[in-house]
Design an enzyme around this catalytic site. Structure first.
Site, mmCIF file in Angstrom:
data_model
loop_
_atom_site.group_PDB
_atom_site.id
_atom_site.type_symbol
_atom_site.label_atom_id
_atom_site.label_comp_id
_atom_site.label_asym_id
_atom_site.label_seq_id
_atom_site.Cartn_x
_atom_site.Cartn_y
_atom_site.Cartn_z
ATOM 1 N N TYR A 53 0.968 -1.259 -0.028
ATOM 2 C CA TYR A 53 -0.155 0.121 0.046
ATOM 3 C C TYR A 53 0.787 1.389 0.089
ATOM 4 C CZ TYR A 53 -4.069 2.933 1.069
ATOM 5 O OH TYR A 53 -5.124 3.921 1.161
ATOM 6 N N LYS B 167 1.117 3.926 -3.083
ATOM 7 C CA LYS B 167 0.783 5.565 -2.828
ATOM 8 C C LYS B 167 1.984 6.394 -2.784
ATOM 9 C CE LYS B 167 -3.584 4.836 -1.840
ATOM 10 N NZ LYS B 167 -4.457 5.302 -2.888
HETATM 11 P P1 NAI Z 1 -13.887 2.410 -0.818
HETATM 12 O O1 NAI Z 1 -13.549 1.092 -0.796
HETATM 13 O O2 NAI Z 1 -15.226 3.079 0.021
HETATM 14 O O3 NAI Z 1 -14.101 2.953 -2.496
HETATM 15 C C1 NAI Z 1 -13.034 2.603 -3.353
HETATM 16 C C2 NAI Z 1 -14.029 2.291 -4.768
HETATM 17 O O4 NAI Z 1 -13.111 2.053 -5.606
HETATM 18 C C3 NAI Z 1 -14.872 1.180 -4.368
HETATM 19 O O5 NAI Z 1 -16.142 1.569 -5.114
HETATM 20 C C4 NAI Z 1 -14.158 0.141 -5.638
HETATM 21 O O6 NAI Z 1 -15.252 -0.621 -6.092
HETATM 22 C C5 NAI Z 1 -13.676 0.853 -6.442
HETATM 23 N N1 NAI Z 1 -12.513 0.286 -7.039
HETATM 24 C C6 NAI Z 1 -11.517 -0.343 -6.363
HETATM 25 N N2 NAI Z 1 -10.694 -0.945 -7.274
HETATM 26 C C7 NAI Z 1 -11.188 -1.025 -8.661
HETATM 27 C C8 NAI Z 1 -10.699 -1.091 -9.783
HETATM 28 N N3 NAI Z 1 -9.580 -1.737 -10.344
HETATM 29 N N4 NAI Z 1 -11.628 -0.455 -10.848
HETATM 30 C C9 NAI Z 1 -12.570 0.379 -10.603
HETATM 31 N N5 NAI Z 1 -12.829 0.442 -9.484
HETATM 32 C C10 NAI Z 1 -12.411 -0.140 -8.345
HETATM 33 O O7 NAI Z 1 -12.595 3.150 -0.425
HETATM 34 P P2 NAI Z 1 -12.181 4.814 0.134
HETATM 35 O O8 NAI Z 1 -11.884 4.771 1.598
HETATM 36 O O9 NAI Z 1 -13.300 5.661 -0.385
HETATM 37 O O10 NAI Z 1 -10.912 4.826 -0.616
HETATM 38 C C11 NAI Z 1 -10.756 5.901 -1.774
HETATM 39 C C12 NAI Z 1 -9.413 6.152 -2.039
HETATM 40 O O11 NAI Z 1 -8.924 6.828 -0.911
HETATM 41 C C13 NAI Z 1 -8.274 5.093 -2.199
HETATM 42 O O12 NAI Z 1 -7.265 5.119 -3.308
HETATM 43 C C14 NAI Z 1 -7.828 4.724 -0.858
HETATM 44 O O13 NAI Z 1 -6.419 4.154 -0.957
HETATM 45 C C15 NAI Z 1 -7.643 6.410 -0.572
HETATM 46 N N6 NAI Z 1 -7.548 6.639 1.130
HETATM 47 C C16 NAI Z 1 -8.605 6.051 1.891
HETATM 48 C C17 NAI Z 1 -8.302 6.326 3.401
HETATM 49 C C18 NAI Z 1 -9.384 6.222 4.479
HETATM 50 O O14 NAI Z 1 -8.995 6.167 5.499
HETATM 51 N N7 NAI Z 1 -10.473 5.661 3.858
HETATM 52 C C19 NAI Z 1 -7.201 7.018 3.577
HETATM 53 C C20 NAI Z 1 -5.988 7.246 2.472
HETATM 54 C C21 NAI Z 1 -6.386 7.026 1.395
#
Ligand code: NAI
Length: 278
Positions: free
Chosen positions: A167, A171
């Site tokens: 991860y 990033k």
């Molecule tokens: P989430 O799981 O709620 O949303 C992620 C979305 O990406 C999902 O709808 C999933 O279906 C979609 N997805 C995953 N792989 C995919 C692919 N290969 N093709 C198309 N869609 C795909 O996650 P969240 O928390 O909203 O994360 C969003 C971004 O923020 C990610 O990049 C995560 O690493 C980053 N992030 C999140 C943090 C947190 O605390 N939630 C902290 C720091 C960064």
């Protein structure tokens, strides 16, 4: 003009075609909501077709038109097809938000190469593939105010967490990819910037917060005294994507409620308690 309309127009995003990946959930969905509030034309990309449909229905129930393409961002062929569809149906994308991401926990000495590669593929390579697929459309706005790309990285790009597999490495790569896009496409009017969120409550992290005491303990680790919400990231993303951030390029904004500033505050000192610990 009412204050509400003036605010909605401030970012100058009205009618601009904005593509958001990972838009069916969490931070991506909140970014789409925020862009819609500013009058953008939404294109939602996600591989989870069911969630994606639900998101589109949610928008249309409120009179907001959003088009959606179910698509795996690790597939160049699917992305090229998505970009062609956007060009034909909406016109050239002027904003791209790279947000789709996954977590795969794993210890470095035992995790599988497949897990390592999957995280690198979704969280890093796919950000490049999306930028590449929509690159020509983004660059076509060179003489009309330019275009904005925003990549959602993570505070983990700077501070590794044990047992988090690839991860952090992925990033950290996003931060450099963004700067490379900025210098390769900057002359064509494309700005490329990163947001690094701290701890944000989303479906990805929801399980963590269901454990007793975790929310409070995590809140104490931030200067702001709370865990972040997707909207905290969405508002910054909309600004960075907008012409209001017209001279912000190759930059990274850490949006972590001041968590990364608290390192020295957590070092034990005789006579002093770390903030939040009595
Ligand atoms: P989430 O799981 O709620 O949303 C992620 C979305 O990406 C999902 O709808 C999933 O279906 C979609 N997805 C995953 N792989 C995919 C692919 N290969 N093709 C198309 N869609 C795909 O996650 P969240 O928390 O909203 O994360 C969003 C971004 O923020 C990610 O990049 C995560 O690493 C980053 N992030 C999140 C943090 C947190 O605390 N939630 C902290 C720091 C960064």
């Amino acid at each position: 003009m009412t204050t509400e309309i003036a605010c909605a127009q401030w970012l100058q995003l009205q009618h601009k075609v904005c593509v958001v990946t990972g838009a069916a959930s969490g931070i991506g969905l909140a970014i789409a909501e925020e862009l819609a509030r500013h009058g953008a034309r939404l294109v939602l990309l996600d591989r989870n077709a069911e969630l994606l449909n639900r998101a589109v229905e949610g928008f249309s129930a409120r009179g907001i038109k959003a088009s959606a393409v179910a698509c795996d961002t690790t597939s160049e062929a699917q992305l090229v097809a998505a970009a062609e569809k956007v060009q034909q149906e909406q016109g050239a994308a002027q904003v791209l938000i790279n947000c789709a991401g996954i977590l795969r926990a794993g210890a470095l000495d035992s995790m599988s190469l497949d897990d390592w590669n999957e995280v690198l593929s979704v969280n890093l390579s796919a950000y490049w593939l999306c930028s590449k697929a929509f690159g020509e459309q983004l660059r076509s706005h060179a003489t009309a105010g330019g275009a904005g790309v925003v990549h959602v990285a993570s505070i983990a790009a700077h501070f590794p967490q044990a047992y988090s597999g690839a991860y952090s490495a992925a990033k950290a790569g996003v931060c450099l990819l963004s700067r490379q896009i900025a210098i390769e496409w900057g002359a064509d009017g494309v700005r490329s910037n990163v947001i690094s969120p701290g701890m944000i409550r989303t479906p990805l992290s929801a399980g963590i917060y269901s454990h007793p005491g975790i929310e409070l303990a995590r809140a104490h680790m931030t200067a702001s005294g709370r865990v972040g919400e997707p909207e905290d990231i969405a508002q910054v993303a909309a600004f960075l994507a907008s012409p209001r951030a017209g001279y912000v390029n190759a930059a990274e904004l850490v949006v972590d409620g001041g968590m990364s500033a608290k390192l020295m505050d957590m070092v034990p000192r005789p006579g002093f308690s770390p903030a939040g610990v009595s």
